[in-house]
Design a protein around this motif. Structure first.
Motif, PDB file in Angstrom:
ATOM      1  N   HIS A  94       0.839  -1.199   0.000  1.00  0.00           N
ATOM      2  CA  HIS A  94       0.000   0.000   0.000  1.00  0.00           C
ATOM      3  C   HIS A  94       0.871   1.246   0.000  1.00  0.00           C
ATOM      4  CE1 HIS A  94      -4.074  -1.502   0.203  1.00  0.00           C
ATOM      5  NE2 HIS A  94      -3.771  -2.336   1.175  1.00  0.00           N
ATOM      6  N   ARG A  95       1.960   1.210   0.772  1.00  0.00           N
ATOM      7  CA  ARG A  95       2.868   2.350   0.825  1.00  0.00           C
ATOM      8  C   ARG A  95       3.543   2.568  -0.521  1.00  0.00           C
ATOM      9  NH1 ARG A  95       3.780   7.298   2.155  1.00  0.00           N
ATOM     10  NH2 ARG A  95       5.772   7.763   3.170  1.00  0.00           N
ATOM     11  N   LEU A  96       3.971   1.491  -1.178  1.00  0.00           N
ATOM     12  CA  LEU A  96       4.590   1.628  -2.490  1.00  0.00           C
ATOM     13  C   LEU A  96       3.632   2.256  -3.488  1.00  0.00           C
ATOM     14  CD1 LEU A  96       6.674  -1.638  -3.096  1.00  0.00           C
ATOM     15  CD2 LEU A  96       7.494   0.611  -2.415  1.00  0.00           C
ATOM     16  N   ARG A  97       2.377   1.867  -3.431  1.00  0.00           N
ATOM     17  CA  ARG A  97       1.396   2.460  -4.342  1.00  0.00           C
ATOM     18  C   ARG A  97       1.262   3.955  -4.135  1.00  0.00           C
ATOM     19  NH1 ARG A  97      -4.273  -0.452  -4.556  1.00  0.00           N
ATOM     20  NH2 ARG A  97      -4.694   1.434  -5.748  1.00  0.00           N
ATOM     21  N   SER A  98       1.424   4.406  -2.902  1.00  0.00           N
ATOM     22  CA  SER A  98       1.311   5.842  -2.637  1.00  0.00           C
ATOM     23  C   SER A  98       2.481   6.619  -3.237  1.00  0.00           C
ATOM     24  CB  SER A  98       1.223   6.102  -1.130  1.00  0.00           C
ATOM     25  OG  SER A  98       2.485   5.919  -0.495  1.00  0.00           O
ATOM     26  N   PHE A  99       3.574   5.926  -3.577  1.00  0.00           N
ATOM     27  CA  PHE A  99       4.714   6.576  -4.203  1.00  0.00           C
ATOM     28  C   PHE A  99       4.487   6.839  -5.683  1.00  0.00           C
ATOM     29  CE2 PHE A  99       7.997   4.392  -1.168  1.00  0.00           C
ATOM     30  CZ  PHE A  99       7.526   5.168  -0.127  1.00  0.00           C
ATOM     31  N   LEU A 100       3.546   6.146  -6.290  1.00  0.00           N
ATOM     32  CA  LEU A 100       3.399   6.162  -7.737  1.00  0.00           C
ATOM     33  C   LEU A 100       2.561   7.348  -8.196  1.00  0.00           C
ATOM     34  CD1 LEU A 100       2.652   2.357  -8.140  1.00  0.00           C
ATOM     35  CD2 LEU A 100       4.842   3.512  -8.512  1.00  0.00           C
ATOM     36  N   PRO A 101       2.957   8.005  -9.286  1.00  0.00           N
ATOM     37  CA  PRO A 101       2.175   9.142  -9.785  1.00  0.00           C
ATOM     38  C   PRO A 101       0.799   8.697 -10.254  1.00  0.00           C
ATOM     39  CG  PRO A 101       3.855   8.494 -11.376  1.00  0.00           C
ATOM     40  CD  PRO A 101       4.128   7.708 -10.126  1.00  0.00           C
ATOM     41  N   GLU A 102      -0.157   9.557 -10.100  1.00  0.00           N
ATOM     42  CA  GLU A 102      -1.534   9.246 -10.476  1.00  0.00           C
ATOM     43  C   GLU A 102      -1.895   9.949 -11.775  1.00  0.00           C
ATOM     44  OE1 GLU A 102      -4.578  10.525  -7.746  1.00  0.00           O
ATOM     45  OE2 GLU A 102      -5.707   8.681  -8.126  1.00  0.00           O
ATOM     46  N   VAL A 154      -9.248  -3.703 -13.375  1.00  0.00           N
ATOM     47  CA  VAL A 154      -9.935  -4.160 -12.166  1.00  0.00           C
ATOM     48  C   VAL A 154      -9.564  -5.619 -11.942  1.00  0.00           C
ATOM     49  CG1 VAL A 154     -11.859  -2.573 -12.531  1.00  0.00           C
ATOM     50  CG2 VAL A 154     -12.038  -4.929 -13.351  1.00  0.00           C
ATOM     51  N   GLY A 155      -9.647  -6.060 -10.688  1.00  0.00           N
ATOM     52  CA  GLY A 155      -9.307  -7.448 -10.436  1.00  0.00           C
ATOM     53  C   GLY A 155      -9.532  -7.872  -9.006  1.00  0.00           C
ATOM     54  N   GLY A 156      -9.241  -9.140  -8.761  1.00  0.00           N
ATOM     55  CA  GLY A 156      -9.397  -9.710  -7.432  1.00  0.00           C
ATOM     56  C   GLY A 156      -9.188 -11.205  -7.493  1.00  0.00           C
ATOM     57  N   ALA A 195      -2.274  -5.520  -8.283  1.00  0.00           N
ATOM     58  CA  ALA A 195      -2.716  -4.129  -8.349  1.00  0.00           C
ATOM     59  C   ALA A 195      -1.529  -3.175  -8.265  1.00  0.00           C
ATOM     60  CB  ALA A 195      -3.708  -3.843  -7.224  1.00  0.00           C
ATOM     61  N   THR A 196      -0.582  -3.482  -7.375  1.00  0.00           N
ATOM     62  CA  THR A 196       0.604  -2.637  -7.219  1.00  0.00           C
ATOM     63  C   THR A 196       1.456  -2.658  -8.479  1.00  0.00           C
ATOM     64  OG1 THR A 196       0.594  -3.150  -4.849  1.00  0.00           O
ATOM     65  CG2 THR A 196       2.579  -2.155  -5.732  1.00  0.00           C
ATOM     66  N   LEU A 197       1.630  -3.836  -9.045  1.00  0.00           N
ATOM     67  CA  LEU A 197       2.405  -3.967 -10.272  1.00  0.00           C
ATOM     68  C   LEU A 197       1.763  -3.169 -11.400  1.00  0.00           C
ATOM     69  CD1 LEU A 197       2.626  -5.685 -13.159  1.00  0.00           C
ATOM     70  CD2 LEU A 197       4.701  -5.208 -11.889  1.00  0.00           C
TER      71      LEU A 197
END
Length: 315
Positions: free
Chosen positions: A171-179, A187-189, A204-206
């Motif tokens: 989750h923290r790594l995702r917050s580093f990524l530009p939006e 979408v997935g699961g 999702a992170t990848l």
């Protein structure tokens, strides 16, 4: 992301966990990097570091942009805590094994949550790809910890705690990524009845690191829900994680049905996970299987290249 407004449900794109992005002053960023403030201003003026201007004309650098700059230039952080990276700063407190997988395993087994998160963040900041982090230290450390229950009564507890720490780190790594709200949607699961969530979170992170907006529906998601989410969010890609489905024999038919249902919308379906029997999947034009995060990254880059070559929207 789903939000309730005026009595009805709206579906909106979301690339990462919600929250207002932090803005850094040039002075703070200079202190974090151990360089002069004039260097930060020069990089901003040259366009190699994206900065906004306040009403008063002062430069402000988004945290995600600062992270990108550090990562692209392989810069050392003099004061990581200034960027909210206290976990990275704590990582330097004690020596660790040179092997990243071994180091992560030791930190997870010791319950050292902060330094475990810091290790993954440090790898990312040093330029290691998200796919390499997931296929390497995360997969290897969790695989070894996941075997402990055979001979250690604390094994299950250790595995669950390690999984939670890794989830925090992702989750923290995702917050580093530009939006980018204009990026293609994915979408997935995990399939209904499959209780494991980390594989879907990893995908999702990848995908976020590869430039997608992502909506992770998590564990135990019915195929119909994946299809509906793809339709409402105009997704170009659906990922399905297979870890421990209750009826493995039904998986090929379920994912094939999903692929056929979304094919008219131009949606690709990619399937992966430790519980996947890729050889059992039927061959369909929009159904793809992968055995690693590196394969998933290569697949979506291929989609992007094909979209660019066709002169269309990346899908």
């Amino acid at each position: 992301m789903v939000s309730e407004t005026t009595g009805r449900t709206e579906w909106k794109k979301s690339s990462r966990p919600s929250g207002v992005e932090s803005l850094l002053t040039t002075k703070d960023l200079a202190y974090a990097l151990g360089v002069s403030e004039s260097s930060i201003k020069r990089w901003a003026d040259e366009g190699v570091l994206r900065a906004a201007r306040t009403v008063g004309g002062h430069r402000r650098v988004p945290l995600a942009e600062a992270i990108r700059f550090v990562r692209d230039r392989r810069l050392a952080l003099a004061h990581a805590e200034v960027l909210g990276l206290s976990d990275v700063a704590a990582l330097r407190a004690e020596p660790m094994p040179a092997n990243d997988s071994e180091a992560l395993r030791e930190l997870l087994l010791a319950g050292d949550e902060g330094r475990a998160r810091g290790l993954l963040q440090s790898l990312f900041l040093s330029g290691t790809s998200v796919a390499s982090i997931l296929d390497g230290p995360v997969r290897e450390a969790l695989r070894e910890i996941g075997e402990l229950w055979h001979h250690d009564p604390a094994g299950i507890a250790l595995e669950h705690r390690a999984t939670d720490v890794c989830a925090q780190a992702l989750h923290r790594l995702r917050s580093f990524l530009p939006e980018n709200p204009d990026a293609p949607m994915a979408v997935g699961g995990s399939l209904e009845g499959d209780p494991y969530f980390l594989g879907s979170l990893a995908a999702a992170t990848l995908l976020a690191s590869e430039g997608y907006c992502v909506a992770n529906l998590g564990a135990s998601t019915p195929v119909a829900s994946l299809e509906e989410a793809a339709r409402r969010l105009s997704a170009r890609l659906i990922w399905v994680n297979i870890s421990s489905p209750p009826e493995p024999a039904r998986v090929p038919a379920l994912v094939a049905g999903l692929a056929r249902a979304v094919a008219p919308m131009g949606v690709q379906v990619t399937v992966g996970g430790s519980g996947l029997d890729a050889d059992a999947l039927p061959r369909l034009p929009n159904l793809h299987a992968g055995r690693s995060m590196a394969e998933l990254a290569a697949f979506v880059r291929g989609l992007a290249s094909a979209g660019s070559a066709a002169g269309g929207v990346t899908s």
